[in-house]
Enzyme design. Structure first.
Site, PDB file in Angstrom:
ATOM      1  CG  ASN A   1      -1.653   1.297   1.394  1.00 18.11           C
ATOM      2  OD1 ASN A   1      -1.835   2.033   0.419  1.00 18.11           O
ATOM      3  ND2 ASN A   1      -2.084   1.602   2.608  1.00 18.11           N
ATOM      4  CD1 TRP A   2       3.998   1.127  -2.558  1.00 17.19           C
ATOM      5  CD2 TRP A   2       3.789   1.928  -4.639  1.00 17.19           C
ATOM      6  NE1 TRP A   2       4.825   0.393  -3.374  1.00 17.19           N
ATOM      7  CE2 TRP A   2       4.711   0.860  -4.649  1.00 17.19           C
ATOM      8  CE3 TRP A   2       3.488   2.579  -5.839  1.00 17.19           C
ATOM      9  CZ2 TRP A   2       5.341   0.431  -5.820  1.00 17.19           C
ATOM     10  CZ3 TRP A   2       4.112   2.161  -6.997  1.00 17.19           C
ATOM     11  CH2 TRP A   2       5.030   1.100  -6.995  1.00 17.19           C
ATOM     12  CE  LYS A   3       0.538   3.584   4.715  1.00 12.98           C
ATOM     13  NZ  LYS A   3       0.417   3.773   6.132  1.00 12.98           N
TER      14      LYS A   3
ATOM     15  N   GLY B   1       2.697  -1.097   4.185  1.00 11.61           N
ATOM     16  CA  GLY B   1       2.955   0.271   3.772  1.00 11.61           C
ATOM     17  C   GLY B   1       4.436   0.511   3.558  1.00 11.61           C
ATOM     18  N   GLY B   2       5.100   1.012   4.595  1.00 11.67           N
ATOM     19  CA  GLY B   2       6.491   1.461   4.484  1.00 11.67           C
ATOM     20  C   GLY B   2       7.438   0.477   3.818  1.00 11.67           C
TER      21      GLY B   2
ATOM     22  CB  SER C   1       5.041  -2.061  11.832  1.00 12.00           C
ATOM     23  OG  SER C   1       4.663  -0.714  12.076  1.00 12.00           O
TER      24      SER C   1
ATOM     25  N   GLY D   1       2.507   2.104  10.601  1.00 12.29           N
ATOM     26  CA  GLY D   1       3.526   3.143  10.455  1.00 12.29           C
ATOM     27  C   GLY D   1       4.233   3.495  11.749  1.00 12.29           C
TER      28      GLY D   1
ATOM     29  CD  GLU E   1      -2.564   5.788   6.550  1.00 12.57           C
ATOM     30  OE1 GLU E   1      -2.504   5.888   5.304  1.00 12.57           O
ATOM     31  OE2 GLU E   1      -1.688   5.218   7.226  1.00 12.57           O
TER      32      GLU E   1
HETATM   33  C1  PEP Z   1      -0.736   0.233   5.750  1.00  8.70           C
HETATM   34  O1  PEP Z   1      -0.643   1.358   5.325  1.00  8.70           O
HETATM   35  O2  PEP Z   1      -1.684  -0.462   5.396  1.00  8.70           O
HETATM   36  C2  PEP Z   1       0.300  -0.260   6.659  1.00  8.70           C
HETATM   37  C3  PEP Z   1       0.124  -1.402   7.265  1.00  8.70           C
HETATM   38  O3  PEP Z   1       1.409   0.533   6.833  1.00  8.70           O
HETATM   39  P1  PEP Z   1       2.814   0.097   7.517  1.00  8.70           P
HETATM   40  O4  PEP Z   1       3.194  -1.213   6.928  1.00  8.70           O
HETATM   41  O5  PEP Z   1       3.761   1.196   7.126  1.00  8.70           O
HETATM   42  O6  PEP Z   1       2.571   0.014   8.978  1.00  8.70           O
END
Ligand code: PEP
Length: 251
Positions: free
Chosen positions: A9-11, A234-235, A213, A173, A97
């Site tokens: 999920n690149w946001k 995400g990250g 995370s 995150g 989000e």
């Molecule tokens: C997400 O945005 O769905 C997510 C899980 O982010 P991260 O992996 O950065 O916690």
């Protein structure tokens, strides 16, 4: 047997050029990941180019949100049909989000899911509790509410197109991951709810991703849980090497 689904999920990260460069760098690194489904949710501007670059690879491309109407006076919005035309095969709906910053509710999530399915898209439905809700002992109540209300009115046949992503808000995150046993407990609760709603056979077939995370260092342990069928990341999905390590978690 549920096929694991590892999805980035690149946001709000990556330009068109950066997205295309990512796929060109990642496709060879993930090509050998047999038995794992691979996806990337990306910003709307990059979707068409990303989908074109991913053609002929094992990487699926999806949107991070959509509207429920086909078209209309909804400035700034994108319809599910537009996502499909751009080359998306799925859309992420109800991310925390979106709920936190953009007024997403279970009601809009439900309308978006129905519209996405009607346009041939698969859906990743996100659910998850905040830290305050967890500490108040409301985790299963909140998660069940997100899932039940989000899926209201869907029939068992439509569930083949649905993936659930359990994402505790306090783990997104933050570098703080749910312990594998904590994730498993919630995932098992979601599967129990799906059993009540749609029957055992359907519930056993629905993939439930964990998100929060997830990194190359912890993905294997999370994925070893019996009801964890993938990850929404995400990250750690933003760099081709780390994305490939996640996808290739089996070995
Ligand atoms: C997400 O945005 O769905 C997510 C899980 O982010 P991260 O992996 O950065 O916690």
């Amino acid at each position: 047997m549920r096929k694991p689904f590892i999805c980035g999920n690149w946001k709000m990260y990556k330009t068109v050029a950066e997205a295309v460069a990512f796929v060109n760098a990642a496709k060879g690194l993930v090509a050998g990941a047999a038995g794992v489904e691979i996806g990337i949710g990306a910003p709307a501007t990059a979707l068409k180019a990303l989908a074109d670059a991913a053609k002929g690879t094992n990487i699926r491309v999806g949107g991070e949100n959509c509207h429920w109407e086909k078209e209309g006076a909804f400035t700034g919005e994108i319809s599910p049909g537009m996502l499909a035309e751009a080359g998306c095969s799925f859309v992420i709906i109800g991310h925390s989000e979106r709920r936190q910053y953009f007024g997403e509710t279970d009601g809009t999530v439900n309308k978006k899911i129905k519209a996405a399915l009607a346009n041939g898209l698969d859906v990743i439905l996100c659910c998850g509790e905040t830290l305050a809700e967890r500490e108040a002992g409301k985790t299963s109540q909140v998660v069940d509410g997100h899932v039940k209300n989000g899926l209201a009115g869907l029939d068992a046949g439509q569930m083949a197109k649905i993936v659930i992503a359990y994402e505790p808000v306090w783990a997104i995150g933050t570098g703080r991951t749910a312990a594998p046993a904590q994730a498993q407990e919630v995932h098992a609760g979601i599967r129990k709810l799906l059993t009540d709603l749609f029957g055992r056979e359907v519930a056993e077939g629905v993939r439930i991703q964990y998100g929060g995370s997830v990194k190359p260092e912890n993905v294997k342990e999370i994925m070893s849980q019996p009801d964890v069928d993938g990850a929404l990341v995400g990250g750690a999905s933003l760099k081709p090497e780390s994305f490939a390590q996640l996808v290739n978690y089996q070995g």
